[in-house]
Scaffold this motif. Structure first.
Motif, PDB file in Angstrom:
ATOM      1  N   SER A 107      66.206 130.008 128.722  1.00 43.10           N
ATOM      2  CA  SER A 107      66.737 129.679 130.048  1.00 43.10           C
ATOM      3  C   SER A 107      66.984 128.185 130.177  1.00 43.10           C
ATOM      4  N   GLY A 108      66.032 127.371 129.730  1.00 43.81           N
ATOM      5  CA  GLY A 108      66.201 125.929 129.799  1.00 43.81           C
ATOM      6  C   GLY A 108      67.311 125.430 128.901  1.00 43.81           C
ATOM      7  N   LEU A 109      67.383 125.969 127.696  1.00 42.29           N
ATOM      8  CA  LEU A 109      68.429 125.553 126.767  1.00 42.29           C
ATOM      9  C   LEU A 109      69.811 125.949 127.268  1.00 42.29           C
ATOM     10  N   ALA A 110      69.888 127.051 128.004  1.00 44.00           N
ATOM     11  CA  ALA A 110      71.184 127.562 128.472  1.00 44.00           C
ATOM     12  C   ALA A 110      71.721 126.814 129.683  1.00 44.00           C
ATOM     13  N   ASP A 111      70.900 125.999 130.319  1.00 44.59           N
ATOM     14  CA  ASP A 111      71.330 125.309 131.533  1.00 44.59           C
ATOM     15  C   ASP A 111      72.539 124.421 131.246  1.00 44.59           C
ATOM     16  N   GLY A 112      73.657 124.696 131.907  1.00 40.14           N
ATOM     17  CA  GLY A 112      74.868 123.906 131.740  1.00 40.14           C
ATOM     18  C   GLY A 112      75.772 124.344 130.602  1.00 40.14           C
ATOM     19  N   ALA A 113      75.388 125.370 129.858  1.00 40.57           N
ATOM     20  CA  ALA A 113      76.216 125.826 128.741  1.00 40.57           C
ATOM     21  C   ALA A 113      77.430 126.596 129.251  1.00 40.57           C
ATOM     22  N   VAL A 114      78.574 126.412 128.566  1.00 44.15           N
ATOM     23  CA  VAL A 114      79.788 127.128 128.958  1.00 44.15           C
ATOM     24  C   VAL A 114      79.971 128.416 128.169  1.00 44.15           C
ATOM     25  N   GLY A 115      79.156 128.625 127.162  1.00 48.36           N
ATOM     26  CA  GLY A 115      79.296 129.834 126.369  1.00 48.36           C
ATOM     27  C   GLY A 115      78.264 129.891 125.269  1.00 48.36           C
ATOM     28  N   ALA A 116      78.232 131.018 124.571  1.00 52.09           N
ATOM     29  CA  ALA A 116      77.252 131.222 123.504  1.00 52.09           C
ATOM     30  C   ALA A 116      77.892 131.957 122.333  1.00 52.09           C
ATOM     31  N   LEU A 117      77.535 131.524 121.142  1.00 55.12           N
ATOM     32  CA  LEU A 117      77.811 132.293 119.932  1.00 55.12           C
ATOM     33  C   LEU A 117      76.607 133.182 119.674  1.00 55.12           C
ATOM     34  N   THR A 141      76.385 133.566 130.668  1.00 56.85           N
ATOM     35  CA  THR A 141      77.528 132.796 130.171  1.00 56.85           C
ATOM     36  C   THR A 141      78.410 133.672 129.296  1.00 56.85           C
ATOM     37  N   PRO A 142      79.697 133.333 129.159  1.00 55.68           N
ATOM     38  CA  PRO A 142      80.571 134.043 128.218  1.00 55.68           C
ATOM     39  C   PRO A 142      80.032 133.906 126.804  1.00 55.68           C
ATOM     40  N   PHE A 143      80.291 134.910 125.988  1.00 50.86           N
ATOM     41  CA  PHE A 143      79.827 134.818 124.604  1.00 50.86           C
ATOM     42  C   PHE A 143      80.808 135.483 123.657  1.00 50.86           C
ATOM     43  N   ALA A 144      80.739 135.045 122.418  1.00 52.18           N
ATOM     44  CA  ALA A 144      81.471 135.677 121.327  1.00 52.18           C
ATOM     45  C   ALA A 144      80.456 136.107 120.282  1.00 52.18           C
ATOM     46  N   VAL A 145      80.703 137.232 119.649  1.00 47.57           N
ATOM     47  CA  VAL A 145      79.814 137.750 118.607  1.00 47.57           C
ATOM     48  C   VAL A 145      80.319 137.285 117.245  1.00 47.57           C
ATOM     49  N   VAL A 146      79.423 136.712 116.460  1.00 43.76           N
ATOM     50  CA  VAL A 146      79.755 136.191 115.142  1.00 43.76           C
ATOM     51  C   VAL A 146      79.007 137.003 114.091  1.00 43.76           C
ATOM     52  N   VAL A 147      79.748 137.683 113.228  1.00 45.07           N
ATOM     53  CA  VAL A 147      79.155 138.452 112.134  1.00 45.07           C
ATOM     54  C   VAL A 147      78.986 137.513 110.946  1.00 45.07           C
ATOM     55  N   SER A 183      85.008 127.956 108.546  1.00 44.87           N
ATOM     56  CA  SER A 183      84.738 129.273 109.103  1.00 44.87           C
ATOM     57  C   SER A 183      83.929 129.172 110.393  1.00 44.87           C
ATOM     58  N   ALA A 184      82.909 128.312 110.394  1.00 45.17           N
ATOM     59  CA  ALA A 184      82.060 128.152 111.572  1.00 45.17           C
ATOM     60  C   ALA A 184      82.820 127.502 112.727  1.00 45.17           C
ATOM     61  N   VAL A 185      83.646 126.491 112.430  1.00 44.19           N
ATOM     62  CA  VAL A 185      84.444 125.847 113.478  1.00 44.19           C
ATOM     63  C   VAL A 185      85.421 126.839 114.097  1.00 44.19           C
ATOM     64  N   ASN A 186      86.013 127.702 113.285  1.00 45.17           N
ATOM     65  CA  ASN A 186      86.923 128.716 113.820  1.00 45.17           C
ATOM     66  C   ASN A 186      86.207 129.640 114.799  1.00 45.17           C
ATOM     67  N   ALA A 187      84.951 129.952 114.512  1.00 41.10           N
ATOM     68  CA  ALA A 187      84.169 130.776 115.435  1.00 41.10           C
ATOM     69  C   ALA A 187      83.956 130.045 116.756  1.00 41.10           C
ATOM     70  N   LEU A 188      83.695 128.746 116.683  1.00 40.70           N
ATOM     71  CA  LEU A 188      83.513 127.957 117.900  1.00 40.70           C
ATOM     72  C   LEU A 188      84.809 127.879 118.712  1.00 40.70           C
ATOM     73  N   ILE A 189      85.927 127.739 118.040  1.00 47.64           N
ATOM     74  CA  ILE A 189      87.222 127.715 118.738  1.00 47.64           C
ATOM     75  C   ILE A 189      87.458 129.032 119.465  1.00 47.64           C
ATOM     76  N   THR A 190      87.120 130.139 118.806  1.00 42.76           N
ATOM     77  CA  THR A 190      87.270 131.447 119.444  1.00 42.76           C
ATOM     78  C   THR A 190      86.432 131.536 120.705  1.00 42.76           C
ATOM     79  N   LEU A 191      85.212 131.014 120.657  1.00 40.61           N
ATOM     80  CA  LEU A 191      84.348 131.027 121.838  1.00 40.61           C
ATOM     81  C   LEU A 191      84.950 130.190 122.965  1.00 40.61           C
ATOM     82  N   VAL A 192      85.421 128.994 122.658  1.00 38.13           N
ATOM     83  CA  VAL A 192      86.003 128.126 123.687  1.00 38.13           C
ATOM     84  C   VAL A 192      87.225 128.786 124.316  1.00 38.13           C
TER      85      VAL A 192
END
Length: 206
Positions: A107-117, A141-147, A183-192
């Motif tokens: 909960s504390g870590l999520a404060d102010g986050a715009v999304g989650a992987l 928060t919005p999230f994307a699932v990363v396999v 590969s990891a940056v592409n996942a972050l772009i998808t989340l944004v």
């Protein structure tokens, strides 16, 4: 997954570019041993902050280690890294501990986050159910699932994973090698891009 093996020389400099006008907080969550620390280490352009401790015999019967041979440390508070996503935007990544006994920190870590992987390991798909429940309970928060592509992990079609995890049709599912920076940056772009579909975050990200 093992520690990051991506080429460190490919990363940008340690200092934040003067063109950066927005900084955005992103969570990286997932079950124990799914590769959160690896992904943050692979993308971070600064030396990641890690709160890792050695796995001891006290973890036997508490932390699931099946299929995680060679894993000797575990995150007990958080991981932290930074990645410049565009000339104007920097992401600050906060990785959460995977073990249930540390979930109160989310909960504390999520404060102010715009999304989650949300990182998953298809060898232990059942471990992702509680993670998704906790994410929705504690962050909203919005999230994307990363396999995360472990070498010996079974591969499933995206729609089968969507059904198994009871995901909404609009929730992105991305296949990623957490050791590989691109590969990891592409996942972050998808989340944004996904977070941009939520009006409450459009002013932050646009």
């Amino acid at each position: 997954m093992d520690s990051a093996t991506s080429d460190q020389t490919s990363k940008p400099g340690q200092h934040l570019a003067p063109t950066i006008t927005r900084s955005v907080k992103v969570l990286v969550v997932g079950a124990f041993g799914v590769g959160k620390t690896t992904l943050i280490g692979a993308v971070s352009e600064i030396e990641p902050l890690r709160t890792e401790e050695m796995i001891t015999t006290a973890s036997v019967g508490v932390d699931p280690v099946d299929g995680l041979q060679g894993k000797t440390t575990t995150t007990v508070a958080m991981d932290f890294g930074r990645v410049t996503l565009s000339p104007e935007m920097a992401l600050y990544l906060f990785g959460t501990p995977g073990q249930r006994r540390f979930w109160d920190l989310w909960s504390g870590l999520a404060d102010g986050a715009v999304g989650a992987l949300v990182m998953i390991d298809t060898r232990h798909l059942e471990d992702s159910f509680e993670v998704l429940d906790q994410l929705e309970l504690r962050t909203k928060t919005p999230f994307a699932v990363v396999v995360n592509q472990f070498p010996d992990a079974p591969k499933y079609p995206a729609e089968r994973l969507r059904a198994a995890l009871d995901l909404l049709p609009q929730t992105p599912i991305v296949v990623c090698d957490a050791r590989d920076r691109t590969s990891a940056v592409n996942a972050l772009i998808t989340l944004v891009e996904h977070a941009l579909t939520f009006p409450m975050f459009q002013k932050v990200l646009a």
